[in-house]
Enzyme design. Sequence first.
Site, PDB file in Angstrom:
ATOM      1  CD  GLU A  73      -2.752   0.896   2.611  1.00 43.32           C
ATOM      2  OE1 GLU A  73      -3.286   1.941   2.961  1.00 43.32           O
ATOM      3  OE2 GLU A  73      -2.761  -0.133   3.310  1.00 43.32           O
TER       4      GLU A  73
ATOM      5  CG  ASP B 243      -3.929   8.860   7.649  1.00 44.70           C
ATOM      6  OD1 ASP B 243      -3.915   7.635   7.851  1.00 44.70           O
ATOM      7  OD2 ASP B 243      -4.058   9.374   6.528  1.00 44.70           O
TER       8      ASP B 243
ATOM      9  CE1 TYR C 234      -7.877  -0.739   6.529  1.00 41.56           C
ATOM     10  CE2 TYR C 234      -6.830  -0.161   4.444  1.00 41.56           C
ATOM     11  CZ  TYR C 234      -6.815  -0.201   5.831  1.00 41.56           C
ATOM     12  OH  TYR C 234      -5.726   0.294   6.508  1.00 41.56           O
TER      13      TYR C 234
END
Lengths: 266, 401
Positions: A49, A60, A175
């Site tokens: 990734e 994040d 995911y």
Amino acid sequence: MSRIAGTFERLDREKRCALMPYLAIGFPERDSVLELAPALVEGGADMLELGMPFSDPLADGATIQRATERALRNGIRVEDCLNTVRRLRRQGIDIPLLLMGYYNPIMRYGEERFAEHAAAAGVDGLIIPDLPPEEAEPLRAACAERGIDIIFFLTPTSTDERMAQVAQRASGFIYCVSLAGVTGARSQLSPALGPFLERVRRFSTLPRAVGFGISRPEHVAQISSMAEGAIVASALINKLEQLPPAQHRDAAREFVAALSSATRRG
Amino acid sequence: MTYPEQLPDGAGRFGPFGGRYIPETLTAAVSELERAYLEAREDVGFRAELDRLHRTYTGRPTPVTFAARLTGHCGGARIWLKREDLAHTGAHKINNALGQGLLAKRMGKRRVIAETGAGQHGVATATVCALLGLECVIYMGTEDMARQRPNVFRMRLLGAEVRGVDSGSRTLKDAINEAMRDWVTNPDSYYLLGSALGPHPYPLMVRDFQSVIGREARAQLLEAEGRLPDVVVACVGGGSNAIGIFHAFVGDSEVALRGVEAGGLGVESGRHAARFAGGQLGVLHGTRTLVLQDEDGQIALTHSVSAGLDYAAVGPEHAYLKETGRASYTYATDSEALEVFQLLCRTEGIIPALESSHAVAEAVKLARAMRPDQIILVNLSGRGDKDIFSVAEQLGVKMEP
Ligand SMILES: Cc1ncc(COP(=O)(O)O)c(C=O)c1O
């Protein structure tokens, strides 16, 4: 068959879960990924990734924020990200490569144009945390035409109804976010992970890759018995940050090798 | 005109703008919010409680004031001010904070998170949380904390925890990033977003709670002047005070709607927050709208003397009002705003917020070119007590901090 589907199929035969480490393109230096990616492959990475930097990475945590801020200071642009993939392919790297980034830079680049250039560069999948399936249709169509999977997310907070909706448009793999939170290494996996992954299986037959918070071989070993893939990002960056750049290659290879040894299904 | 009732559509879109671009972890929380809000919106009891608190706590209705000396100074159209500066906590932000605070309570939430730029939304949220007994965490860029010091202390007095945000430009955009990260981590908390932006249903909900401004002002002007204004002017940060005063007039096609963005040091300088002058279609903080960004899609660093207008994206409904031609948008520079800030102090005895000064600056320009029988309604969105330190600094006056 796509590289992503082929890889999961092979690993299933080998009774292993896929190990997918993350590198931020442009971290710590502009071209570091060109050296680090081959080291990760040597260490046993099954897919990679690759992070495209964005000024406002709201999904994040502190580690990836620091890495991508540094990448921006190093002048990394969307074009550089596509070029990085192209150069890795030229080096002979043949495992699935996924770009992970936020939607605005892709939108600005032009969705058709991005899909076209990404396919030409050798990108297999896109991971875009602020682009849920219902907003993704134009990009998804442009990508599907060219054999690129857009990877959608499911989380422990996703309702059954939501899981059905997302599963319907998903391709490549799902995911599975291990916890409610932003990216960042954690010391333990959530005890709710097992039931969550079982719930995902009820709605989709696609491989499930677990990400967010995974930092140790024990975590990967646990995930191997519950899912088809493990994604490791912040823990690797934390590791690199502690070392002088001359040691990054070896450290990255060893770090991934230790995780990879835990991918065999129990 | 059916516009106000029909937009946004079920997906939160205003034409090509709006929508819901959020991480999956928030999908459940945002859907729950949407359901709860749409229910509350139809609930007579909920609306009655909000009205009651507005009357007895906020101090609504706020008056409209005829700015006689300012009008004389300009020598043109008659200028009226809608006095949101007189609302409790000193700005329109309380209208939204109270509405959403009641909703949070109704949803059984205990912890509220919010971002703030100028600190007015943070103060309003901290106030409402104190009133309703909710835990309150406010994210604020450290640059904004420095220039809006009085508000940081007010929030703490009101029992809120203020968390400084040191990333990016250390202003509103970074505070929103951090508030969203908190919400992703604590999806059981209530995120009390402070402007008409973000993912659906926020632009709709914030508009609904702020549109009390325009409803009141429309009736008040009809009563005072016997007719509607020719132009309604408001400053546009995220766009909540502007959509709040515009909304009641959207169907009155003879009333022009004029939004004023922050021109900063001038649009040519690149240091501004004029999205309609320099922005491109993009996605920021969950919504598709005009965004100041570079050619690579990185969000631009904005600048304005007023923290509340210093933001890279404009609320999606404004993008739509502009695209359909129903509203027009311009900007006022830092120096124009500072000048008018002082002018309003001296002509009307009102210290306006620096944000609101941008709107008044445009009204002054418009008034001069209009006839004395014409009417301008300006949303005076807040009072300027919070700004006295930064204005003193701009004017080169030394004050003890
Ligand atoms: C007094 C005042 N006016 C205007 C604004 C700008 O916000 P909005 O465009 O949402 O009204 C702010 C924001 O903090 C403010 O404090």
